[in-house]
Design a protein around this motif. Structure first.
Motif, PDB file in Angstrom:
ATOM      1  N   LYS A  14      53.574  61.152  14.573  1.00  0.00           N
ATOM      2  CA  LYS A  14      54.773  60.262  13.663  1.00  0.00           C
ATOM      3  C   LYS A  14      55.596  61.136  12.532  1.00  0.00           C
ATOM      4  O   LYS A  14      56.810  61.334  11.597  1.00  0.00           O
ATOM      5  N   SER A  15      55.132  63.006  12.418  1.00  0.00           N
ATOM      6  CA  SER A  15      55.929  63.580  12.078  1.00  0.00           C
ATOM      7  C   SER A  15      55.745  64.840  12.187  1.00  0.00           C
ATOM      8  O   SER A  15      55.351  65.241  13.339  1.00  0.00           O
ATOM      9  N   THR A  16      56.864  65.860  11.869  1.00  0.00           N
ATOM     10  CA  THR A  16      56.791  67.250  13.210  1.00  0.00           C
ATOM     11  C   THR A  16      55.241  68.214  12.000  1.00  0.00           C
ATOM     12  O   THR A  16      55.634  69.466  12.453  1.00  0.00           O
ATOM     13  N   THR A  17      54.803  67.427  11.217  1.00  0.00           N
ATOM     14  CA  THR A  17      53.627  68.599  10.525  1.00  0.00           C
ATOM     15  C   THR A  17      51.907  67.642  11.731  1.00  0.00           C
ATOM     16  O   THR A  17      51.598  68.053  11.014  1.00  0.00           O
ATOM     17  N   SER A  18      52.121  67.049  12.509  1.00  0.00           N
ATOM     18  CA  SER A  18      50.849  66.236  12.660  1.00  0.00           C
ATOM     19  C   SER A  18      51.031  66.448  14.805  1.00  0.00           C
ATOM     20  O   SER A  18      52.223  66.075  14.945  1.00  0.00           O
ATOM     21  N   THR A  31      55.626  67.007  18.911  1.00  0.00           N
ATOM     22  CA  THR A  31      56.882  66.603  18.701  1.00  0.00           C
ATOM     23  C   THR A  31      57.999  67.490  19.223  1.00  0.00           C
ATOM     24  O   THR A  31      57.577  69.101  19.048  1.00  0.00           O
ATOM     25  N   LYS A  60      60.519  68.181  18.110  1.00  0.00           N
ATOM     26  CA  LYS A  60      61.069  68.850  16.910  1.00  0.00           C
ATOM     27  C   LYS A  60      60.028  69.607  16.465  1.00  0.00           C
ATOM     28  O   LYS A  60      60.317  71.198  15.710  1.00  0.00           O
ATOM     29  N   LEU A  61      58.485  69.754  16.298  1.00  0.00           N
ATOM     30  CA  LEU A  61      57.576  70.871  15.730  1.00  0.00           C
ATOM     31  C   LEU A  61      57.371  71.852  16.573  1.00  0.00           C
ATOM     32  O   LEU A  61      57.398  73.373  15.790  1.00  0.00           O
TER      33      LEU A  61
END
Length: 406
Positions: free
Chosen positions: A151-155, A211, A213-214
């Protein structure tokens, strides 16, 4: 009726009188039938299993930048590609939009960024493929066995093989990148994917998926993709989609390479079929040995019954009836051997298939079980063909000379 035929009765009598010799001759046919049927069924089950496993990816196309001589598939099963590459080595955003427009009426298309990089989990080090996908695509094409989607750019989510090898669990931290060459990026595992096995589009079992983005945050290359995967709704549209993409993007010069996963499936099944045919041919040698045994038995039978043949000829038995008597005898040996071989093939074949293929799910499929009657027919036919010459020799014996025989 053959059951009331005195010639057939004489053939049965001869088989009974030389029972042990007849059993040993028929045993060769049993072994040959079992060998051919078992190997044929093993090959058929292997082919059906591979086809079933690959059928889920048969409707997929992979589009990569043209690199000369067919290029490579940078985000494919062999590992990652080269994230943040130049336009010459990547699919551009405009090219993706073109592919998306072409594919719209046939299925869906999505972009893939990939890179093979060094990773570190605690004291454990290794390499893994890092995939960057659109968040919605991750949810649409991948199944999380435990945990949740990023759900985020760090997961990230990880493949089951990688998770097992590095003892990764939900909440584990992974450092991506080589600290000796620059900074590293730390991500947290939020999900472990289901095993996906062999696949042409994405090989996630030993990969980390996050993602886009990541991915671009680590490697750059925004708007440049290592490959575009196309999922076609109807398998029959594969050729049309391939041709449309190539006509549009390779109009002036070769820009992209389109790889059809169904071609790989055909190649694999063809290879398995060729190997099966070759091994069956080797197994067929046992039938040749059986044929020699049958021929020997029939020639011995003729030599031992010369006087009997002379008596039969002297009371008016025709040559064709003598011929038929010995053909019947060979046919009885072949039929008995083929029937016993067929029964044994089902039992032994099941064990062989279960041991070699790992599953007997397709054992009774038409393409598998057909090898039993086929092997029976070959075994019986060889017996009859082998018995033709001894039968012909017996039918052409001179009655007078035959009566003189001791």
């Amino acid at each position: 009726m053959i059951g009331n035929d005195i010639i057939f009765a004489l053939s049965v009598r001869s088989v009974r009188l030389h029972f042990l010799r007849s059993v040993l001759a028929a045993l060769g046919i049993v072994i040959g039938v079992v060998a051919i049927a078992s190997i044929g069924m093993m090959g058929a089950n292997m082919t059906l299993s591979v086809t079933e496993e690959l059928s889920d990816m048969a409707n997929k196309l992979t589009v990569t930048a043209y690199r000369g001589g067919g290029g490579g598939m940078m985000g494919g099963p062999g590992g990652g590609g080269s994230g943040g590459s130049s336009d010459d080595d990547a699919i551009t955003e405009s090219e993706f939009k073109t592919i998306q427009r072409i594919v719209a009426k046939y299925g869906t298309a999505y972009t893939v960024m990939s890179e093979s990089d060094r990773i570190e989990v605690g004291s454990e080090e290794g390499r893994a493929t890092i995939y960057g996908l659109d968040a919605e695509i991750i949810r649409g094409i991948l199944t999380v066995e435990t945990g949740e989607y990023p759900k985020s750019t760090t997961s990230v989510v990880v493949g089951p093989t990688l998770a097992e090898r590095l003892d990764l669990k939900i909440g584990s931290k992974i450092d991506i990148g080589d600290p000796d060459e620059g900074s590293t990026t730390t991500v947290r595992v939020v999900g472990i994917l289901e095993e996906r096995g062999m696949s042409m589009d994405l090989s996630t079992d030993m990969a980390i998926v996050g993602t886009q983005k990541l991915f671009t945050g680590i490697y750059g290359g925004e708007g440049e993709y290592d490959q575009v995967n196309v999922v076609v709704n109807d398998l029959n549209d594969i050729d049309a989609v391939t041709e449309a993409i190539e006509d549009e993007l390779n109009r002036k010069e070769d820009t992209v390479t389109v790889q059809d996963s169904s071609r790989m499936m055909e190649s694999i099944t063809s290879t398995v079929s060729t190997m099966t045919t070759f091994v069956m041919a080797i197994a067929g040698i046992s039938l040749l040995v059986a044929a020699v045994s049958i021929f020997n038995v029939m020639m011995m039978s003729v030599n031992e019954r010369v006087r009997e043949i002379g008596i039969l000829r002297s009371i008016g038995t025709q040559r064709t009836e003598i011929l038929r008597m010995f053909i019947y005898e060979a046919g009885i040996l072949g039929l008995v051997g083929a029937v016993i071989g067929a029964i044994a093939s089902i039992v032994i074949g099941y064990i062989v298939v279960l041991g070699m293929v790992g599953t007997a799910e397709h054992f009774f499929a038409p393409g598998s079980i057909v090898y039993v009657p086929m092997a029976m027919a070959v075994g019986a036919a060889i017996c009859i063909i082998t018995g033709v010459y001894p039968a012909w020799r017996a039918s052409n014996l001179d009655p007078i000379e035959a009566l003189r025989a001791e």
